[in-house]
Design a protein around this motif. Structure first.
Motif, PDB file in Angstrom:
ATOM      1  N   UNK A 208       0.811  -1.216   0.000  1.00 36.30           N
ATOM      2  CA  UNK A 208       0.000   0.000   0.000  1.00 36.30           C
ATOM      3  C   UNK A 208       0.846   1.267   0.000  1.00 36.30           C
ATOM      4  N   UNK A 209       1.886   1.285   0.834  1.00 36.02           N
ATOM      5  CA  UNK A 209       2.755   2.472   0.914  1.00 36.02           C
ATOM      6  C   UNK A 209       3.506   2.671  -0.405  1.00 36.02           C
ATOM      7  N   UNK A 210       3.986   1.598  -0.981  1.00 31.60           N
ATOM      8  CA  UNK A 210       4.701   1.700  -2.263  1.00 31.60           C
ATOM      9  C   UNK A 210       3.788   2.260  -3.341  1.00 31.60           C
ATOM     10  N   UNK A 211       2.555   1.810  -3.364  1.00 33.74           N
ATOM     11  CA  UNK A 211       1.589   2.339  -4.327  1.00 33.74           C
ATOM     12  C   UNK A 211       1.418   3.847  -4.143  1.00 33.74           C
ATOM     13  N   UNK A 212       1.267   4.272  -2.907  1.00 34.83           N
ATOM     14  CA  UNK A 212       1.134   5.701  -2.620  1.00 34.83           C
ATOM     15  C   UNK A 212       2.372   6.488  -2.991  1.00 34.83           C
ATOM     16  N   UNK A 213       3.548   5.928  -2.722  1.00 31.72           N
ATOM     17  CA  UNK A 213       4.797   6.610  -3.067  1.00 31.72           C
ATOM     18  C   UNK A 213       4.950   6.772  -4.579  1.00 31.72           C
TER      19      UNK A 213
END
Length: 161
Positions: free
Chosen positions: A16-21
């Motif tokens: 999820x964080x990678x997608x947001x980044x």
């Protein structure tokens, strides 16, 4: 929480964080390219292509995380109106169907990715990229989705289907 559950939880959060980044960096890249074009008279030709690839990767990385968090859109009027024993059967059916569809898509994407790797096919636009690089995100996505649906079938879920 077991070691597997902690590792899996961390993997979903990283997804999820990678997608947001990725979305964040796409925004910065587009902003910078617009500023350069409007002030310096030039722009980077590869920005659009990077954004296309980034959006695709972001969507495929976000999908398992959204499913894990039960944050996806769902039409569950049938579940709310059903008795508990029927609701459990519906949820099991939904998760089983999701697992089967995810497994089929995982298998197909894995085959396509392997063929692209073996044939050394290239995606040629502004950038030249091995096609299999671009196909890894759907493979990872569908593998994680299969794991999540399997988890929902075997372990009490964090949320309903």
């Amino acid at each position: 929480m077991t070691k597997f559950a902690k590792t899996y939880d961390l993997l979903m959060k990283i997804s999820g964080v990678t997608s947001g980044l990725i979305i964040f960096f796409i925004s910065i890249l587009i902003f910078t390219n617009v500023i350069l074009r409007n002030t310096g008279g030039f722009s980077w030709s590869w920005v659009t292509e990077i954004c296309e690839y980034g959006l695709s990767f972001s969507a495929f990385l976000a999908a398992p995380w959204v499913l894990y968090e039960s944050a996806h859109i769902k039409v569950d009027f049938l579940l709310h109106g059903s008795p508990e024993h029927i609701r459990k059967k519906i949820e099991v059916s939904i998760n089983l169907i999701g697992l089967i569809i995810g497994a089929i898509l995982f298998y197909l994407m894995l085959r396509v990715t392997f063929e692209a790797f073996m044939n050394e096919t290239l995606k040629i636009k502004s950038l030249v990229v091995p096609e299999w690089w671009l196909l890894t995100a759907p493979v990872v996505c569908f593998l994680l989705i299969c794991i999540e649906f399997f988890r929902r079938l075997t372990i009490p879920a964090r949320g309903s289907s």
